[in-house]
Design a protein around this motif. Structure first.
Motif, PDB file in Angstrom:
ATOM      1  N   GLU A 120      -8.492   0.157  -3.063  1.00 48.79           N
ATOM      2  CA  GLU A 120      -8.168  -0.976  -3.691  1.00 48.79           C
ATOM      3  C   GLU A 120      -8.331  -1.263  -4.999  1.00 48.79           C
ATOM      4  O   GLU A 120      -9.333  -0.441  -5.545  1.00 48.79           O
ATOM      5  CB  GLU A 120      -8.941  -2.164  -3.006  1.00 48.79           C
ATOM      6  CG  GLU A 120      -8.744  -2.343  -1.403  1.00 48.79           C
ATOM      7  CD  GLU A 120      -9.460  -3.417  -0.809  1.00 48.79           C
ATOM      8  OE1 GLU A 120      -8.851  -4.345  -0.647  1.00 48.79           O
ATOM      9  OE2 GLU A 120     -10.654  -3.391  -0.717  1.00 48.79           O
ATOM     10  N   GLN A 166      -3.751   0.846  -2.985  1.00 43.13           N
ATOM     11  CA  GLN A 166      -3.404  -0.479  -3.092  1.00 43.13           C
ATOM     12  C   GLN A 166      -3.890  -0.950  -4.346  1.00 43.13           C
ATOM     13  O   GLN A 166      -4.902  -0.827  -4.880  1.00 43.13           O
ATOM     14  CB  GLN A 166      -3.916  -1.391  -2.056  1.00 43.13           C
ATOM     15  CG  GLN A 166      -3.819  -2.834  -2.323  1.00 43.13           C
ATOM     16  CD  GLN A 166      -4.444  -3.562  -0.928  1.00 43.13           C
ATOM     17  OE1 GLN A 166      -4.496  -2.887   0.259  1.00 43.13           O
ATOM     18  NE2 GLN A 166      -5.053  -4.619  -1.242  1.00 43.13           N
ATOM     19  N   GLY A 167      -2.897  -1.639  -5.335  1.00 47.48           N
ATOM     20  CA  GLY A 167      -3.462  -2.021  -6.715  1.00 47.48           C
ATOM     21  C   GLY A 167      -2.210  -2.011  -7.522  1.00 47.48           C
ATOM     22  O   GLY A 167      -1.149  -1.856  -7.260  1.00 47.48           O
ATOM     23  N   LYS A 189     -11.612   0.354   3.425  1.00 48.40           N
ATOM     24  CA  LYS A 189     -10.851   0.029   2.119  1.00 48.40           C
ATOM     25  C   LYS A 189     -11.870   0.131   1.101  1.00 48.40           C
ATOM     26  O   LYS A 189     -12.998  -0.777   1.159  1.00 48.40           O
ATOM     27  CB  LYS A 189     -10.154  -1.424   2.258  1.00 48.40           C
ATOM     28  CG  LYS A 189      -9.180  -1.162   3.317  1.00 48.40           C
ATOM     29  CD  LYS A 189      -8.448  -2.632   3.299  1.00 48.40           C
ATOM     30  CE  LYS A 189      -7.501  -2.664   2.048  1.00 48.40           C
ATOM     31  NZ  LYS A 189      -6.661  -3.842   1.965  1.00 48.40           N
ATOM     32  N   ASP A 200     -12.854  -4.037   4.977  1.00 49.75           N
ATOM     33  CA  ASP A 200     -12.289  -4.511   3.830  1.00 49.75           C
ATOM     34  C   ASP A 200     -13.652  -4.740   2.800  1.00 49.75           C
ATOM     35  O   ASP A 200     -14.812  -4.839   3.230  1.00 49.75           O
ATOM     36  CB  ASP A 200     -11.554  -5.847   3.812  1.00 49.75           C
ATOM     37  CG  ASP A 200     -10.937  -6.151   2.671  1.00 49.75           C
ATOM     38  OD1 ASP A 200     -10.780  -5.393   1.832  1.00 49.75           O
ATOM     39  OD2 ASP A 200     -10.758  -7.472   2.212  1.00 49.75           O
ATOM     40  N   LYS A 223       0.805  -1.227  -0.031  1.00 49.31           N
ATOM     41  CA  LYS A 223      -0.039   0.066  -0.142  1.00 49.31           C
ATOM     42  C   LYS A 223       0.738   1.290   0.032  1.00 49.31           C
ATOM     43  O   LYS A 223       1.823   1.135   0.911  1.00 49.31           O
ATOM     44  CB  LYS A 223      -0.915   0.024   1.349  1.00 49.31           C
ATOM     45  CG  LYS A 223      -1.817  -1.187   1.210  1.00 49.31           C
ATOM     46  CD  LYS A 223      -2.446  -1.342   2.795  1.00 49.31           C
ATOM     47  CE  LYS A 223      -3.448  -2.383   3.041  1.00 49.31           C
ATOM     48  NZ  LYS A 223      -3.864  -2.423   4.374  1.00 49.31           N
ATOM     49  N   THR A 259      -8.241   3.776   2.386  1.00 48.24           N
ATOM     50  CA  THR A 259      -7.508   3.128   1.169  1.00 48.24           C
ATOM     51  C   THR A 259      -8.267   2.859   0.141  1.00 48.24           C
ATOM     52  O   THR A 259      -9.314   2.164   0.297  1.00 48.24           O
ATOM     53  CB  THR A 259      -6.758   1.914   1.963  1.00 48.24           C
ATOM     54  OG1 THR A 259      -5.929   2.175   3.065  1.00 48.24           O
ATOM     55  CG2 THR A 259      -6.030   1.064   1.059  1.00 48.24           C
ATOM     56  N   ASP A 268     -13.352  -0.653  -2.212  1.00 47.46           N
ATOM     57  CA  ASP A 268     -13.609  -2.050  -2.993  1.00 47.46           C
ATOM     58  C   ASP A 268     -13.149  -1.430  -4.666  1.00 47.46           C
ATOM     59  O   ASP A 268     -13.685  -0.566  -4.824  1.00 47.46           O
ATOM     60  CB  ASP A 268     -14.673  -2.765  -3.164  1.00 47.46           C
ATOM     61  CG  ASP A 268     -14.453  -4.171  -3.910  1.00 47.46           C
ATOM     62  OD1 ASP A 268     -13.794  -4.924  -3.309  1.00 47.46           O
ATOM     63  OD2 ASP A 268     -15.021  -4.276  -4.853  1.00 47.46           O
ATOM     64  N   LYS A 269     -12.515  -2.196  -5.254  1.00 49.41           N
ATOM     65  CA  LYS A 269     -12.193  -2.041  -6.619  1.00 49.41           C
ATOM     66  C   LYS A 269     -13.607  -1.708  -7.463  1.00 49.41           C
ATOM     67  O   LYS A 269     -13.403  -1.294  -8.571  1.00 49.41           O
ATOM     68  CB  LYS A 269     -11.398  -3.360  -7.306  1.00 49.41           C
ATOM     69  CG  LYS A 269     -10.885  -3.128  -8.647  1.00 49.41           C
ATOM     70  CD  LYS A 269     -10.234  -4.271  -9.079  1.00 49.41           C
ATOM     71  CE  LYS A 269      -9.627  -4.155 -10.615  1.00 49.41           C
ATOM     72  NZ  LYS A 269     -10.655  -3.620 -11.817  1.00 49.41           N
ATOM     73  N   GLU A 300      -1.133  -5.779   2.610  1.00 48.76           N
ATOM     74  CA  GLU A 300      -2.270  -6.712   2.865  1.00 48.76           C
ATOM     75  C   GLU A 300      -1.756  -8.243   2.585  1.00 48.76           C
ATOM     76  O   GLU A 300      -0.988  -8.275   1.624  1.00 48.76           O
ATOM     77  CB  GLU A 300      -3.385  -6.514   2.171  1.00 48.76           C
ATOM     78  CG  GLU A 300      -4.408  -7.540   2.451  1.00 48.76           C
ATOM     79  CD  GLU A 300      -5.748  -7.537   1.398  1.00 48.76           C
ATOM     80  OE1 GLU A 300      -6.531  -8.367   1.552  1.00 48.76           O
ATOM     81  OE2 GLU A 300      -5.580  -6.531   0.595  1.00 48.76           O
TER      82      GLU A 300
END
Length: 727
Positions: A545, A565-566, A510, A489, A357, A543, A512-513, A369
């Motif tokens: 994702e 994060q990705g 977090k 999450d 991250k 965060t 989500d995508k 993660e």
């Protein structure tokens, strides 16, 4: 005087007569009775046992004793000769009856009774109710009238009633009053005919409970049950039972798919009628069908039908599915995974991988993660989405969760001891693990044994697990109380409830995508902006994702997203590769050219962020708008271009502002006035005004932030435009 004496004698005679009548009434339905002086521990009168209406037996003669006789000794003889089973708890009290009676009277009670199984004079089994009525004589002695009643018939009726109740509890469903699963299996074994087992569920039944309430939900369950009974043919050995919730099971003595499909359609039609009659959201059933024959375990066919039912749930055109060979292969694969799981754990085939991250403004590594990969001895990799759902269904996920957490703790301890640039590594805790007793203590114990502070191992819990179950909230609260940092999450994949964030102690949200993928669309941008704004007001970090593009990074950076994060920054990496990242110095994000203006805007939005209709970044010195967030028609109309801020501003004022607003607005927004009045300090100003939008007069607000960045004399402006009713 004689008259008075005669009157007193008469009253005494009547009192004795009434007492005798009262006593006779009490003992009239008894099989035996006697008087005892409990204080003196003696029975003075004889004791007769009624064999029939006019047939009495002298108990002292029967026991080969004579009265007067010690009360306690008599009770012992009675128990020895008339009560075969002296292990009964009441009999133990009977053998201590003298002490109990004296204590009972002292407590102010005037009756004591007990019930036990014994025998009568003829040796027949009898259920006795033994009553002791207590009085006190003028001399101060405690006396007891012992009455023995035959309650065998009442007891047998009671036992029969209890037996029926137990059978009802064991075999009857409490909501429908029809068969439950246990009775269904028993009846199916009795029928012993080949046929088809059908599982029935209702799409989104929880909505009915939510809208109509649990009581109405139970009524609907009963309605569904009646609908099923109308559609099946009990006289032809059809069977049905209510499993639980909205789950039902049906047996049809046929394996002909046409017959089964017709039966399913009949059930669906009856449920349409139930929907209309009960005035509830439409009941949409879906079915799974498997074959059963005598000799095959019913549970196996039931599980096959459940598997088929899950396949039917997501089909578009039909609401049923038959268990197939493909399903069989899937079950075989599932069994292979569950059978090899413990061996795989022992052989350390489960590997911990890490997804880094980063902060978006300087690409600093701030965390990771922990992910899991199953790598077999032959190098074959089993994907997490293949084995994790299976482990969850088979109650094995708890072992894997603890295994991953333990390994992450050990990695973090190793890297801390080696003075690496360690950052927190979050560990996923599955929904199933949350329900195990002592899960918090177990994770604390693991961290303590490894010797690591839990600040280095945050816990991730999915949004669906956190939001939908009240009992999970208690676990979350306890995790937080013990010092764990908690991250929600996959936010956005379920029925997201922003209000619930205020009720649960999460430190990080977090996104989500599935939400990140909508960046660039009006609705997607607004949703993420509002989510971040609320989270920041609640003191929750964000965060994102699944970030894969530079445009996504730029958007998230400008609205104050804390971490990313990705794949744009890094795909998941092995422990060896991740360890190398911990050794690297903080690098600059060359892909974004380390833009100092963007860094400034990131810090500004980090401390102050509210979703805006649109925002514009302007180089006031050069008269250029360099960045422009487009939100539908609000932006297309402004005419502020990347070549000429002044021109666009004049067109906007002349076209959209009310006459009385123009001078105030021009003085606030005019580039030259801002340049003249600007000192070396950053400035943030606010203006409220009215404008026309689609033939409406709309109240607006602008926040104008002017600033300079290190290494440049240019003055920049960050313009955020709000509609007042949304502000």
């Amino acid at each position: 005087m004689d008259l008075l004496e005669n009157s007193s004698v008469e009253r005494l005679r009547r009192a004795l007569e009434y007492e005798t009548q009262f006593r006779n009434a009490i003992v009239s339905d008894s099989v035996a009775f006697f008087d005892a002086n409990v204080s003196k521990d003696i029975i003075e009168s004889d004791f007769f046992y009624r064999k029939s209406e006019n047939d009495f037996v002298s108990i002292p003669d029967f026991l080969e004793v004579s009265t007067p006789y010690r009360f306690t000794k008599f009770i012992e003889l009675w128990a020895q000769n008339m009560i075969p089973d002296r292990s009964q708890v009441p009999v133990q009290n009977l053998l201590k009856i003298r002490d109990i009676i004296l204590q009972t009277y002292q407590e102010g009670k005037r009756e004591y009774s007990l019930n036990y199984w014994g025998e009568n004079i003829s040796g027949q089994r009898v259920f006795y109710k033994h009553i002791f009525l207590l009085t006190k004589t003028e001399e101060g002695d405690i006396r007891a009238l012992s009455i023995l009643k035959d309650n065998t018939s009442e007891r047998e009726m009671e036992v029969h009633y209890i037996k029926n109740e137990l059978e009802n509890y064991a075999y009857k469903d409490p909501i429908t009053n029809g068969y439950n699963y246990i009775k269904f299996k028993e009846k199916l074994q009795e029928i012993s005919l080949p046929g088809s087992i059908i599982c029935l569920d209702i799409h989104s039944f929880k909505i009915i409970n939510s809208i109509c309430g649990i009581t109405k939900g139970d009524e609907v369950i009963r309605g569904i049950w009646q609908g099923i009974l109308m559609a099946i043919e009990l006289h032809k050995n059809d069977l049905a039972a209510h499993i639980n919730a909205d789950h039902f099971i049906i047996f049809i003595p046929s394996v002909d798919e046409k017959v089964i499909i017709k039966k399913l359609k009949d059930i669906s039609v009856t449920l349409m009628v139930v929907t209309l009659d009960m005035d509830v959201p439409q009941l949409q059933p879906y079915f799974g069908v498997s074959k059963w024959a005598p000799g095959k375990k019913i549970e196996m066919s039931y599980n096959e039908a459940v598997t088929a039912k899950h396949n039917a749930k997501y089909q578009q055109n039909i609401d049923y599915a038959f268990f197939s060979e493909e399903d069989t292969n899937r079950l075989i694969k599932e069994k292979e995974i569950t059978d090899s799981f413990d061996t795989a754990l022992a052989k350390k085939e489960f590997k911990v991988w890490f997804q880094p991250k980063y902060t978006p403004h300087n690409k600093k590594l701030v965390g990771a993660e922990a992910l899991v990969r199953w790598v077999k001895d032959d190098g074959k990799v089993i994907k997490p989405d293949e084995f994790i759902p299976i482990l969850e269904r088979n109650n094995l996920i708890k072992k894997l969760d603890e295994y991953i957490f333990r390994n992450v703790c050990m990695f973090q301890k190793k890297w801390l001891d080696e003075d690496k640039n360690v950052v927190p590594v979050s560990v996923n805790l599955s929904r199933a693990s949350l329900f195990y007793k002592g899960v918090i203590e177990q994770y604390l114990r693991i961290a303590e044994l490894v010797g690591i502070d839990i600040k280095w191992t945050p816990i991730e819990i999915t949004e669906s697990a956190a939001i939908k179950n009240e009992s999970v909230k208690e676990v979350i609260d306890k995790f937080h109380e013990k010092g764990f940092s908690l991250q929600m999450d996959d936010f956005g994949t379920g029925y997201s409830s922003l209000a619930s964030l205020n009720l649960m102690h999460f430190d990080t949200l977090k996104i989500d995508k599935s939400l990140v993928d909508f960046i660039g669309e009006f609705g997607g941008n607004r949703l993420i902006e509002h989510t971040i704004s609320l989270a920041k007001e609640l003191g929750i970090q964000i965060t994102a994702e699944g970030v894969e593009t530079e445009a996504q990074v730029k958007f998230l950076k400008n609205i104050g997203c804390d971490n990313i994060q990705g794949f744009f920054y890094s795909k998941p990496v092995s422990a060896i590769e991740y360890e190398k990242l911990l050794e690297e110095p903080v690098s600059e994000d060359k892909s974004l050219k380390n833009n100092k203006v963007e860094d400034h805007l990131f810090e500004f939005n980090k401390n102050y962020y509210r979703p805006a209709l649109y925002s514009i970044v302007v180089n006031l010195t050069e008269n250029k708008a360099t960045d422009y967030s487009e939100y539908a028609d609000w932006c297309y109309e402004t005419k502020i271009s990347t070549t000429d801020y002044d021109y666009g501003l004049n067109v906007f004022i002349d076209t959209y502002l009310l006459p009385e607003e123009k001078e105030k607005f021009r003085n606030f927004m005019d580039r030259k006035i801002i340049l003249e009045k600007y000192s070396d300090e950053k400035q943030t100003r606010v203006i409220e005004y009215k404008r026309k939008h689609k033939e409406r007069i709309t109240d607006m607000r602008i926040i104008f932030h002017s600033f300079k960045v290190e290494g440049s004399d240019d003055l920049w402006g960050y313009i955020k435009v709000f509609q007042q009713e949304w502000y």
